[in-house]
Design a protein around this motif. Sequence first.
Motif, mmCIF file in Angstrom:
data_model
loop_
_atom_site.group_PDB
_atom_site.id
_atom_site.type_symbol
_atom_site.label_atom_id
_atom_site.label_comp_id
_atom_site.label_asym_id
_atom_site.label_seq_id
_atom_site.Cartn_x
_atom_site.Cartn_y
_atom_site.Cartn_z
ATOM 1 N N HIS A 180 -6.154 -0.457 -1.643
ATOM 2 C CA HIS A 180 -7.318 -0.240 -0.411
ATOM 3 C C HIS A 180 -6.815 1.208 1.145
ATOM 4 O O HIS A 180 -7.093 1.410 1.740
ATOM 5 C CB HIS A 180 -6.970 -1.760 0.925
ATOM 6 N N GLU A 237 0.932 -0.807 0.410
ATOM 7 C CA GLU A 237 -0.228 0.167 0.519
ATOM 8 C C GLU A 237 0.871 0.914 0.484
ATOM 9 O O GLU A 237 0.541 2.432 -0.542
ATOM 10 C CB GLU A 237 -0.759 -0.169 1.564
ATOM 11 N N THR A 286 -12.668 -2.287 1.435
ATOM 12 C CA THR A 286 -12.792 -2.569 -0.215
ATOM 13 C C THR A 286 -14.539 -1.512 -0.718
ATOM 14 O O THR A 286 -15.528 -2.312 -0.434
ATOM 15 C CB THR A 286 -13.061 -3.568 -1.737
#
Length: 183
Positions: A138, A85, A114
């Motif tokens: 995410h 991420e 999500t």
Amino acid sequence: MTKFVALLRGINVGGHKKINMADLKEVVSKCGFAGVQHYIQSGNLVFDGKGTAEAARSKLERAIENAFGFPVDIMVLSENGFRGEVAACPFADGDSPKGELDPKFLQLAFLKGTPDAAHIETLFSAYEGPEMIAYKGHTIHIYFTEGSGRSKLTPLLTDKKLGVPATARNWNTVQKLLSMLDG
């Protein structure tokens, strides 16, 4: 064993949902996790455990509510998930913001699940502020060109608007968590 990062949402802010970090470490350890470390008082944890991030999240949310008497949304990512991420941030190259971007204005809003594509589309199409924003994985990556305190984007990052809870961390905190994973 897998290393995990847990980000607790909304604790120790404005005198609400107060959790002492030593007490939190004890609760996390009693859940069967090892090597529990915390960074500052806002609920940033790194620990080792077995199983999935989702299983760790569920276990921690139950244990924290039982121990402290209030629910807390927690985003738990495996080490690889967290690193992925962070690496996806379009406003950074490696561990530094791109070009002249100031790290104190860069934040990552980690999402608990999500969001529906319609929620994200509504957020991005309705907002015309000065911030640079991108949704990857995410996480919503945000560069607050004028700081987050007065931003009109910040109130839009709510459960209702996103469809899922989110908790933001500034770039310096993210980098500290990465160094804790390395240590």
